[in-house]
Design a protein around this motif. Structure first.
Motif, mmCIF file in Angstrom:
data_model
loop_
_atom_site.group_PDB
_atom_site.id
_atom_site.type_symbol
_atom_site.label_atom_id
_atom_site.label_comp_id
_atom_site.label_asym_id
_atom_site.label_seq_id
_atom_site.Cartn_x
_atom_site.Cartn_y
_atom_site.Cartn_z
ATOM 1 N N HIS A 240 37.201 44.873 38.598
ATOM 2 C CA HIS A 240 37.609 44.217 39.855
ATOM 3 C C HIS A 240 37.725 42.713 39.674
ATOM 4 N N HIS A 241 38.148 42.295 38.472
ATOM 5 C CA HIS A 241 38.351 40.880 38.159
ATOM 6 C C HIS A 241 39.700 40.710 37.469
ATOM 7 N N PRO A 242 40.290 39.509 37.566
ATOM 8 C CA PRO A 242 41.545 39.254 36.852
ATOM 9 C C PRO A 242 41.353 39.430 35.340
ATOM 10 N N VAL A 243 42.364 39.963 34.695
ATOM 11 C CA VAL A 243 42.332 40.220 33.257
ATOM 12 C C VAL A 243 43.379 39.347 32.579
ATOM 13 N N HIS A 244 42.968 38.681 31.518
ATOM 14 C CA HIS A 244 43.838 37.754 30.815
ATOM 15 C C HIS A 244 43.914 38.126 29.334
ATOM 16 N N MET A 245 44.873 37.543 28.637
ATOM 17 C CA MET A 245 45.029 37.790 27.207
ATOM 18 C C MET A 245 44.913 36.470 26.467
ATOM 19 N N SER A 246 44.303 36.492 25.269
ATOM 20 C CA SER A 246 44.180 35.281 24.457
ATOM 21 C C SER A 246 45.270 35.253 23.401
#
Length: 296
Positions: A240-246
């Motif tokens: 339930h949190h934003p997901v980002h990519m590195s």
């Protein structure tokens, strides 16, 4: 024998501005060191002898390894009549968008400077590092920086945010070169978000930072690897949190304001996937002093 830690990085922003005449891409990004680290042991050897062993059997131990390249560049630059044996204990996933190889190279540069008492400044070490790879100069300093050009032009940032980072590393190989080749004109921007991110970091606007994270390459990588998009959707549903990519991927991450929040995300994710890590932001100046070690 000298021990240096090689800290991973994540991208808090990554905007691609345009393709350059030299074939590289002009980028504008905010890079942040995290406390997931490789251990890099350095031991003196006779002149001209540069060797490397690694705990990870899948990485090269010859001139293809950035750590070996760093040692060669260092001895050439300083005209030091010496050699080194490098022992890598790998904890940063390989080819993950976390700058593990670049960080190992930076740790070798800092460590050799200490081991052979050559007295180079971090700026001088970063200059050597720029000849090895675009991320190496940042890894020499560590901490937080806005990186421009190919990533080698740095403006170092000081802030007080000590966020936790939950990393998810899928068993998926992503070609950075292919991702950059996959950029289309609509992916480029002339309005990078690094300024917004720096403002939020320095103002300690912790609640606003996750929504300010951005990565041009994320949508490109997701287009090319739809299974990674599916994984990101699954992570978002679980945490339930934003997901980002590195970087160019495939590592995904979520930011957490507290250790408790990070632990809850970690526990939820560990039920559905294997390679999950809890880390946190670390500051700069190489992020740690080298440690003298007994022979091992």
């Amino acid at each position: 024998m000298l021990l240096n830690r090689a800290y991973a990085k994540i991208n808090l922003t990554l905007d691609v501005l345009h393709r350059r005449d030299d074939g590289y891409h002009e980028v504008d990004m905010v890079m942040q060191s995290i406390d997931l680290s490789d251990l890099v042991w350095l031991d003196k050897r006779p002149s001209g002898e540069i060797t490397l062993d690694s705990s990870s059997p899948g990485i090269p131990t010859d001139d293809r390894n950035l750590a070996v390249q760093a040692a060669k560049r260092f001895f050439e630059h300083t005209r030091t009549d010496a050699g080194v044996h490098i022992q890598l204990e790998k904890h940063i996933p390989v080819a993950a968008g976390l700058a593990g190889g670049s960080s190992d190279a930076a740790a070798v540069l800092r460590g050799l400077n200490e081991l052979y008492e050559t007295g180079l400044t971090l700026d001088e070490l970063a200059h050597i590092g720029a000849q090895i790879g675009s991320d190496v100069p940042f890894c020499v300093y560590g901490g937080t920086a806005v990186a421009r050009g190919r990533g080698e032009r740095l403006t170092r940032i000081v802030h007080g945010c000590n966020l936790h980072v939950v990393l998810i590393h899928p068993r998926l190989f992503v070609s950075t070169a292919d991702v950059y080749q996959g950029l289309v004109p609509s992916d480029f921007t002339d309005n990078p978000r690094s300024g917004d991110m720096v403002e939020k970091l320095q103002a300690l606007q912790i609640d606003d930072i996750p929504s300010t994270v951005s990565n041009t390459l994320q949508r490109v990588t997701f287009r090319m690897y739809p299974e990674l998009q599916a994984l990101a959707d699954k992570v978002a549903a679980v945490t339930h949190h934003p997901v980002h990519m590195s970087g160019s991927g495939p590592t995904l991450f979520c930011l957490a304001a507290t250790a408790g929040q990070a632990n809850r995300m970690y526990n939820a994710l560990r039920g559905v996937m294997k390679d999950v890590y809890i880390t946190r932001f670390v500051s700069g100046e190489g992020t740690s002093e080298p440690e003298e070690m007994k022979s091992v």
